[in-house]
Write a protein that holds these residues in place. Structure first.
Motif, PDB file in Angstrom:
ATOM      1  N   SER A  14      91.327 119.900  58.369  1.00  0.00           N
ATOM      2  CA  SER A  14      91.080 118.916  57.319  1.00  0.00           C
ATOM      3  C   SER A  14      91.958 117.713  57.626  1.00  0.00           C
ATOM      4  CB  SER A  14      91.410 119.507  55.955  1.00  0.00           C
ATOM      5  OG  SER A  14      91.097 118.585  54.947  1.00  0.00           O
ATOM      6  N   LEU A  15      91.481 116.896  58.554  1.00  0.00           N
ATOM      7  CA  LEU A  15      92.271 115.783  59.063  1.00  0.00           C
ATOM      8  C   LEU A  15      91.922 114.473  58.375  1.00  0.00           C
ATOM      9  CD1 LEU A  15      91.801 116.576  62.861  1.00  0.00           C
ATOM     10  CD2 LEU A  15      93.736 117.218  61.427  1.00  0.00           C
ATOM     11  N   LYS A  16      92.904 113.599  58.277  1.00  0.00           N
ATOM     12  CA  LYS A  16      92.665 112.234  57.808  1.00  0.00           C
ATOM     13  C   LYS A  16      92.697 111.265  58.981  1.00  0.00           C
ATOM     14  CE  LYS A  16      94.115 112.625  53.050  1.00  0.00           C
ATOM     15  NZ  LYS A  16      94.890 112.052  51.963  1.00  0.00           N
ATOM     16  N   THR A  17      93.577 111.531  59.936  1.00  0.00           N
ATOM     17  CA  THR A  17      93.720 110.687  61.121  1.00  0.00           C
ATOM     18  C   THR A  17      93.737 111.575  62.350  1.00  0.00           C
ATOM     19  OG1 THR A  17      95.024 109.056  59.907  1.00  0.00           O
ATOM     20  CG2 THR A  17      95.214 109.024  62.294  1.00  0.00           C
ATOM     21  N   LEU A  18      93.023 111.133  63.373  1.00  0.00           N
ATOM     22  CA  LEU A  18      93.018 111.853  64.640  1.00  0.00           C
ATOM     23  C   LEU A  18      93.125 110.839  65.763  1.00  0.00           C
ATOM     24  CD1 LEU A  18      92.661 114.465  66.304  1.00  0.00           C
ATOM     25  CD2 LEU A  18      90.197 114.042  66.229  1.00  0.00           C
ATOM     26  N   SER A  39      84.316 115.278  55.869  1.00  0.00           N
ATOM     27  CA  SER A  39      84.432 114.486  54.643  1.00  0.00           C
ATOM     28  C   SER A  39      85.853 113.953  54.417  1.00  0.00           C
ATOM     29  CB  SER A  39      83.997 115.316  53.438  1.00  0.00           C
ATOM     30  OG  SER A  39      84.863 116.417  53.280  1.00  0.00           O
ATOM     31  N   THR A  40      86.785 114.259  55.332  1.00  0.00           N
ATOM     32  CA  THR A  40      88.168 113.827  55.130  1.00  0.00           C
ATOM     33  C   THR A  40      88.664 112.834  56.179  1.00  0.00           C
ATOM     34  OG1 THR A  40      89.070 115.704  56.378  1.00  0.00           O
ATOM     35  CG2 THR A  40      88.813 115.979  53.981  1.00  0.00           C
ATOM     36  N   LEU A  41      88.109 112.867  57.393  1.00  0.00           N
ATOM     37  CA  LEU A  41      88.614 112.023  58.471  1.00  0.00           C
ATOM     38  C   LEU A  41      88.357 110.547  58.171  1.00  0.00           C
ATOM     39  CD1 LEU A  41      90.078 112.382  61.208  1.00  0.00           C
ATOM     40  CD2 LEU A  41      87.862 112.002  62.280  1.00  0.00           C
ATOM     41  N   GLN A  42      89.440 109.770  58.155  1.00  0.00           N
ATOM     42  CA  GLN A  42      89.340 108.348  57.843  1.00  0.00           C
ATOM     43  C   GLN A  42      89.586 107.461  59.058  1.00  0.00           C
ATOM     44  OE1 GLN A  42      92.010 107.613  54.556  1.00  0.00           O
ATOM     45  NE2 GLN A  42      91.033 109.168  53.288  1.00  0.00           N
ATOM     46  N   LEU A  55      79.796 109.638  72.890  1.00  0.00           N
ATOM     47  CA  LEU A  55      80.262 110.036  71.562  1.00  0.00           C
ATOM     48  C   LEU A  55      79.114 110.806  70.930  1.00  0.00           C
ATOM     49  CD1 LEU A  55      82.045 106.793  70.325  1.00  0.00           C
ATOM     50  CD2 LEU A  55      83.083 108.895  71.158  1.00  0.00           C
ATOM     51  N   PRO A  56      79.371 112.001  70.436  1.00  0.00           N
ATOM     52  CA  PRO A  56      78.291 112.860  69.964  1.00  0.00           C
ATOM     53  C   PRO A  56      77.610 112.344  68.696  1.00  0.00           C
ATOM     54  CG  PRO A  56      80.424 113.825  69.474  1.00  0.00           C
ATOM     55  CD  PRO A  56      80.690 112.600  70.285  1.00  0.00           C
ATOM     56  N   ALA A  57      76.369 112.748  68.522  1.00  0.00           N
ATOM     57  CA  ALA A  57      75.585 112.350  67.347  1.00  0.00           C
ATOM     58  C   ALA A  57      76.231 112.854  66.063  1.00  0.00           C
ATOM     59  CB  ALA A  57      74.158 112.865  67.469  1.00  0.00           C
ATOM     60  N   TRP A  58      76.926 113.992  66.118  1.00  0.00           N
ATOM     61  CA  TRP A  58      77.545 114.525  64.900  1.00  0.00           C
ATOM     62  C   TRP A  58      78.684 113.637  64.396  1.00  0.00           C
ATOM     63  CZ3 TRP A  58      82.582 115.354  65.783  1.00  0.00           C
ATOM     64  CH2 TRP A  58      82.991 115.807  67.051  1.00  0.00           C
ATOM     65  N   LEU A  59      79.081 112.654  65.174  1.00  0.00           N
ATOM     66  CA  LEU A  59      80.081 111.700  64.699  1.00  0.00           C
ATOM     67  C   LEU A  59      79.598 110.999  63.432  1.00  0.00           C
ATOM     68  CD1 LEU A  59      82.854 110.710  65.931  1.00  0.00           C
ATOM     69  CD2 LEU A  59      81.601 108.668  66.574  1.00  0.00           C
ATOM     70  N   LEU A  60      78.289 110.896  63.291  1.00  0.00           N
ATOM     71  CA  LEU A  60      77.708 110.250  62.113  1.00  0.00           C
ATOM     72  C   LEU A  60      77.916 111.065  60.837  1.00  0.00           C
ATOM     73  CD1 LEU A  60      74.408 109.000  63.730  1.00  0.00           C
ATOM     74  CD2 LEU A  60      76.578 107.786  63.473  1.00  0.00           C
ATOM     75  N   ASN A  61      78.353 112.318  60.973  1.00  0.00           N
ATOM     76  CA  ASN A  61      78.644 113.171  59.815  1.00  0.00           C
ATOM     77  C   ASN A  61      80.018 112.873  59.212  1.00  0.00           C
ATOM     78  OD1 ASN A  61      76.206 114.495  60.139  1.00  0.00           O
ATOM     79  ND2 ASN A  61      77.101 116.070  61.436  1.00  0.00           N
ATOM     80  N   LEU A  62      80.772 111.988  59.838  1.00  0.00           N
ATOM     81  CA  LEU A  62      82.106 111.648  59.339  1.00  0.00           C
ATOM     82  C   LEU A  62      81.963 110.605  58.233  1.00  0.00           C
ATOM     83  CD1 LEU A  62      84.003 111.426  62.740  1.00  0.00           C
ATOM     84  CD2 LEU A  62      83.853 113.373  61.172  1.00  0.00           C
ATOM     85  N   THR A  63      81.600 111.067  57.069  1.00  0.00           N
ATOM     86  CA  THR A  63      81.221 110.188  55.965  1.00  0.00           C
ATOM     87  C   THR A  63      82.374 109.365  55.398  1.00  0.00           C
ATOM     88  OG1 THR A  63      81.498 112.034  54.435  1.00  0.00           O
ATOM     89  CG2 THR A  63      79.275 111.635  55.289  1.00  0.00           C
ATOM     90  N   SER A  64      83.617 109.772  55.643  1.00  0.00           N
ATOM     91  CA  SER A  64      84.775 109.041  55.123  1.00  0.00           C
ATOM     92  C   SER A  64      85.432 108.155  56.169  1.00  0.00           C
ATOM     93  CB  SER A  64      85.818 110.022  54.574  1.00  0.00           C
ATOM     94  OG  SER A  64      85.299 110.723  53.472  1.00  0.00           O
ATOM     95  N   LEU A  65      84.848 108.071  57.351  1.00  0.00           N
ATOM     96  CA  LEU A  65      85.461 107.304  58.434  1.00  0.00           C
ATOM     97  C   LEU A  65      85.525 105.821  58.074  1.00  0.00           C
ATOM     98  CD1 LEU A  65      86.619 107.854  61.267  1.00  0.00           C
ATOM     99  CD2 LEU A  65      84.413 107.131  62.194  1.00  0.00           C
ATOM    100  N   HIS A  66      86.761 105.294  58.050  1.00  0.00           N
ATOM    101  CA  HIS A  66      87.002 103.880  57.735  1.00  0.00           C
ATOM    102  C   HIS A  66      87.274 103.073  58.992  1.00  0.00           C
ATOM    103  CE1 HIS A  66      87.462 104.385  53.343  1.00  0.00           C
ATOM    104  NE2 HIS A  66      87.937 105.562  53.666  1.00  0.00           N
TER     105      HIS A  66
END
Length: 127
Positions: A14-18, A39-42, A55-66
């Motif tokens: 459950s990461l916010k920053t990577l 839902s947590t990665l920003q 960059l994988p298509a599942w990157l689009l699942n990062l709904t909180s990415l700022h």
């Protein structure tokens, strides 16, 4: 450190920053890395990964990415199709990624329209 596919199905992050820095053998982002963080990665920062090709298509699942930063990834040539669906993405930085820079540059980039909705876009050939 090797970022290989993890066999442990119970792994939950459950990461916010990577930040992925200087991973010279990395060719793709392993799916387990962001499992549980969709839902947590920003902030996602990728720097010094010269063999990263996609960059994988599942990157689009990062709904909180700022914020998405891609620096010195010379073999990366395209962002995932549907990048415009990341409506919370407010900052995109592409530095020292010649192929990406050319493709997404505001003046003349064939795919600028896919990132035009992002508030702050920085595309540079040098740091």
């Amino acid at each position: 450190m090797e970022l290989e596919e993890e066999e442990d199905k119970d792994l939950q992050l459950s990461l916010k920053t990577l930040s992925l820095v200087n991973l010279t053998t990395l060719t793709d982002l392993p799916r387990w890395l962001l499992q549980g963080s969709s839902s947590t990665l920003q902030q996602l920062r990728i720097r010094g990964c010269p063999n990263l090709c996609v960059l994988p298509a599942w990157l689009l699942n990062l709904t909180s990415l700022h914020e998405l930063q891609i620096v010195d990834c010379i073999n990366l040539s395209v962002l995932p199709e549907g990048i415009d669906c990341l409506t919370n993405l407010r900052e995109l930085k592409i530095v020292k990624c010649r192929q990406l820079s050319k493709r997404y540059r505001e003046n003349g980039g064939e795919d600028w329209h896919k990132i035009a909705h992002i508030q702050k876009v920085v595309i540079k050939d040098e740091e």
